[in-house]
Design an enzyme around this catalytic site. Sequence first.
Site, mmCIF file in Angstrom:
data_model
loop_
_atom_site.group_PDB
_atom_site.id
_atom_site.type_symbol
_atom_site.label_atom_id
_atom_site.label_comp_id
_atom_site.label_asym_id
_atom_site.label_seq_id
_atom_site.Cartn_x
_atom_site.Cartn_y
_atom_site.Cartn_z
ATOM 1 C CE1 TYR A 42 -0.508 9.527 -19.513
ATOM 2 C CE2 TYR A 42 1.346 8.558 -20.687
ATOM 3 C CZ TYR A 42 0.371 8.472 -19.708
ATOM 4 O OH TYR A 42 0.279 7.339 -18.940
ATOM 5 C CE LYS B 297 1.021 8.855 -16.181
ATOM 6 N NZ LYS B 297 0.337 8.529 -14.912
HETATM 7 N N1 LIG Z 1 -2.379 1.678 -19.816
HETATM 8 C C1 LIG Z 1 -1.108 1.974 -20.042
HETATM 9 O O1 LIG Z 1 -0.534 1.605 -21.072
HETATM 10 C C2 LIG Z 1 -0.337 2.746 -19.036
HETATM 11 C C3 LIG Z 1 1.055 2.788 -19.184
HETATM 12 C C4 LIG Z 1 1.819 3.490 -18.259
HETATM 13 C C5 LIG Z 1 1.181 4.150 -17.230
HETATM 14 N N2 LIG Z 1 -0.174 4.117 -17.115
HETATM 15 C C6 LIG Z 1 -0.766 4.851 -16.007
HETATM 16 O O2 LIG Z 1 -1.422 3.975 -15.133
HETATM 17 C C7 LIG Z 1 -2.500 4.641 -14.493
HETATM 18 C C8 LIG Z 1 -3.767 3.818 -14.624
HETATM 19 O O3 LIG Z 1 -4.128 3.724 -15.985
HETATM 20 P P1 LIG Z 1 -5.013 2.556 -16.588
HETATM 21 O O4 LIG Z 1 -4.219 1.917 -17.614
HETATM 22 O O5 LIG Z 1 -5.584 1.765 -15.491
HETATM 23 O O6 LIG Z 1 -6.128 3.376 -17.334
HETATM 24 P P2 LIG Z 1 -7.639 3.666 -16.955
HETATM 25 O O7 LIG Z 1 -8.348 2.406 -16.673
HETATM 26 O O8 LIG Z 1 -8.142 4.525 -18.027
HETATM 27 O O9 LIG Z 1 -7.517 4.472 -15.614
HETATM 28 C C9 LIG Z 1 -7.301 5.835 -15.555
HETATM 29 C C10 LIG Z 1 -8.196 6.377 -14.511
HETATM 30 O O10 LIG Z 1 -8.011 7.771 -14.344
HETATM 31 C C11 LIG Z 1 -9.265 8.340 -14.077
HETATM 32 N N3 LIG Z 1 -9.300 9.768 -14.348
HETATM 33 C C12 LIG Z 1 -8.964 10.403 -15.483
HETATM 34 N N4 LIG Z 1 -9.142 11.724 -15.326
HETATM 35 C C13 LIG Z 1 -9.614 11.915 -14.076
HETATM 36 C C14 LIG Z 1 -10.001 13.063 -13.338
HETATM 37 N N5 LIG Z 1 -9.933 14.295 -13.853
HETATM 38 N N6 LIG Z 1 -10.449 12.891 -12.086
HETATM 39 C C15 LIG Z 1 -10.534 11.654 -11.545
HETATM 40 N N7 LIG Z 1 -10.179 10.541 -12.209
HETATM 41 C C16 LIG Z 1 -9.720 10.681 -13.462
HETATM 42 C C17 LIG Z 1 -10.195 7.587 -14.959
HETATM 43 O O11 LIG Z 1 -11.490 7.734 -14.438
HETATM 44 P P3 LIG Z 1 -12.782 7.910 -15.379
HETATM 45 O O12 LIG Z 1 -13.334 6.538 -15.456
HETATM 46 O O13 LIG Z 1 -13.636 8.831 -14.608
HETATM 47 O O14 LIG Z 1 -12.296 8.454 -16.675
HETATM 48 C C18 LIG Z 1 -9.654 6.187 -14.819
HETATM 49 O O15 LIG Z 1 -10.236 5.533 -13.732
HETATM 50 C C19 LIG Z 1 -2.583 6.011 -15.133
HETATM 51 O O16 LIG Z 1 -1.879 6.932 -14.337
HETATM 52 C C20 LIG Z 1 -1.839 5.813 -16.419
HETATM 53 O O17 LIG Z 1 -1.296 7.026 -16.881
HETATM 54 C C21 LIG Z 1 -0.931 3.410 -17.978
#
Ligand SMILES: NC(=O)c1ccc[n+]([C@@H]2O[C@H](COP(=O)([O-])OP(=O)(O)OC[C@H]3O[C@@H](n4cnc5c(N)ncnc54)[C@H](OP(=O)(O)O)[C@@H]3O)[C@@H](O)[C@H]2O)c1
Lengths: 449, 256
Positions: free
Chosen positions: B162, B166
């Site tokens: 991952y 990123k």
């Molecule tokens: N949470 C953390 O600690 C954290 C930290 C740093 C960065 N981030 C980044 O922030 C962003 C948002 O994350 P979040 O925390 O809001 O998590 P989240 O709620 O799980 O959101 C991730 C989203 O990505 C979608 N997704 C995954 N695979 C996909 C695909 N093949 N096609 C279309 N959609 C897809 C998921 O949709 P589905 O509902 O369809 O699965 C979900 O809506 C991500 O890029 C994550 O890497 C998160």
Amino acid sequence: MKTQRQLLNGWGRTQKVTSEVVDLKQITDTENIFSEANGAGVIARGMGRAYGDAAQIAGGRVVIQEDRIDDSQLSGNHLTVHGGVSLNSILNSYVPKGYFVPVTPGTRYVSVGGAIAADIHGKNHHLDGTFTNHVSQFELITPTGTHQIDKDLDEDIFWATAGGMGLTGIIVKATFEMIPIESAYIKMETRRCTNLDELMAVMLGSDDKFRYSVAWIDLMAKGGDIGRSVLTRGDHAILDELHGKRAEQPLKYVANTKLEAPKWIPTGTLNTVSIKAFNELWYRKAPKLRQDQIATLASFFHPLDGVGSWNRIYGNSGFLQYQFVVPNGQEETLRKIVERLSAAGVASFLAVLKRFGAENKGLLSFPRPGWTLALDIPIGQENLSSLLNELDDEVLGVGGRIYLAKDSRASGPTIHKMYPEIDKFAMIKSKLDPNGLIKSDLSRRLGLI
Amino acid sequence: MFDAMHTPDNVLLVGGSSDIGVEIAKSLARRGTTRFVLAGRDLEAMQRSANAISSVATGEGVSVSVIFYDVVAEKSYQALLEVASTELETIDYAIFATGALGDQDEDENSPASTLEILEINFSKLAPAILNVANHMSKQGFGQIVVLSSVAGIRVRRSNFIYGSAKAGLDGFAMALGESLIDKGVKVTVVRPGFVKTKMTSHLKAAPLSTTPEEVAKATLAATDHQNASVYVPSAIGLVIGVYRHLPRALARKIPF
Ligand SMILES: NC(=O)c1ccc[n+]([C@@H]2O[C@H](COP(=O)([O-])OP(=O)(O)OC[C@H]3O[C@@H](n4cnc5c(N)ncnc54)[C@H](OP(=O)(O)O)[C@@H]3O)[C@@H](O)[C@H]2O)c1
Ligand SMILES: Cc1cc2nc3c(=O)[nH]c(=O)nc-3n(C[C@H](O)[C@H](O)[C@H](O)COP(=O)(O)OP(=O)(O)OC[C@H]3O[C@@H](n4cnc5c(N)ncnc54)[C@H](O)[C@@H]3O)c2cc1C
């Protein structure tokens, strides 16, 4: 034809976009100006002094013109110049010959095209009206051809274009009446007022005795100091009023840009504290009453032009100007707004208060009889958007409006209510531009057409 | 179009069910944005997002539509732009919030899973970002927000699949932003630390953990000031700055 994608923004340096910028002189066949723009839209641009997004069209074409005064023509008091000529060039050439522009805004760096398109006002609006009041004819390039527009013969197009923010076509030439002057000086009166009531009373009582009048208000003052202000008024000085060197060369015109603001200033250089301190100093410096002072035209009309690119001092996020007018008799609303701005602690350098005289027939022209207040506000203050939306409602509620040339944030529905003749405007525009090729970011943002 | 406060009229949220993405969209709705397109796989979840966004909107006549988008589907970058640009007159503000954490221990033993994590988080997302960026460049303005992560700034042993995806995304987005400087298009790379969302709900919160609301707030502040990147919380930027320069042997001993 050589075209170039260029990054553009208004004076407030807020909405930055790219457009294809074309100089009119490179266009041999004016019919192609519009057709070759691929439907993305075309708009004229002067010197970019409108604060918001009026003189740009993201992804479209922006037509500029040279500031070329060499083939201007003076016949009697009537001056004919190209649309791209700046008031600065006109003043440089014609003040020494004994003529002043009929109306000048707070900066001389505006084009004649921009002056007509925004139907600008100056310190003499209470007596002389707007710039277009003094225009007799202009030449307009539109998608349906090039038209010679005469104020008396083509009333509809004339008054749609006056104040029409460039949306009826490109003004390439205009004729207007200059003011004969005996000197390049203003006989000026400066008066300090301790509050808004006093200021308005003085303005109502004696503005009509002066051709030019404007007040600067410290909107950051609180409590009993709310509305403390400095009123400056004046008239063109006649020969008898000059002495010494000035009397020897009465029409010698001096207007220089002495300073240049630094190119890069970090956001936050200006803050509530620094602005407050500036306003305080400025108020204390002003005399209680000084009469018969002789000032140069530049220092009286264009004090801000003494510093080049001063709009950069607001840093990266830029700033906006809020300018509204409320009708005579609505002084209470004016007071309420001044108090709200003061209470909200909006960081603002001096606000400008002025009385408007009679309105003209411009369908989208801003001035109407009453009081107009203008203030610069840096972007970034929390809740600025909702504060200004609320002020819009106050203004609209009493039949007032805000100035399109300064706008960068209002809502479309609000503007439509403030400018009830917008439908008539759209009808006249559609005759000149049946396919809707002329548009700007302002017109798109506000749904003007 | 944007207004002077950099509030857009039209927003495209890629990852329409992302907790962080929806929170950013809600912040824009509170400011007055009225038109949203949500793109993602889970239409039902996105309908819930749409309701959440509408319920906080302050502007008149809010409209949120939902479109299907799967990052890894064949040429989905093309379909995304086609549909989004028909739905929206101009794409003013695009948020890329898709992402998948994967399961490091399992993925390490599965080339197929490794590939999928790289594709979701980077290689198949980058073309979609590029496509939108080119569209904005043509339209003459736009703001792109890319959700990166501190995991990509110093890739760690504990989640290097991952993290490296990123890292790729972060570098791509930062340099894309530079390439667009005179095009009127801004790219802002957002680098959160640990955020409590459904992505991390099975994990123990790491130090300096934050919330989607905080990420949204920091994102808007960054786009308002046209910053190229932002750490959330800002303190984690300092931590990562130090950590990046530790010798590997020492860094390995730090337990996160
Ligand atoms: N949470 C953390 O600690 C954290 C930290 C740093 C960065 N981030 C980044 O922030 C962003 C948002 O994350 P979040 O925390 O809001 O998590 P989240 O709620 O799980 O959101 C991730 C989203 O990505 C979608 N997704 C995954 N695979 C996909 C695909 N093949 N096609 C279309 N959609 C897809 C998921 O949709 P589905 O509902 O369809 O699965 C979900 O809506 C991500 O890029 C994550 O890497 C998160
Ligand atoms: C410091 C400062 C003080 C000011 N003070 C005042 C004031 O006291 N009173 C006042 O009324 N205004 C004032 N203004 C606003 C200014 O006068 C107007 O915005 C004016 O339109 C600027 O002219 P410009 O040539 O820079 O036009 P731009 O800003 O380039 O364009 C303004 C509008 O005019 C249109 N336009 C420009 N050229 C043409 C053309 N050739 N044909 C058709 N349309 C054209 C554009 O499409 C656009 O809609 C001030 C602005 C500044 C920065």
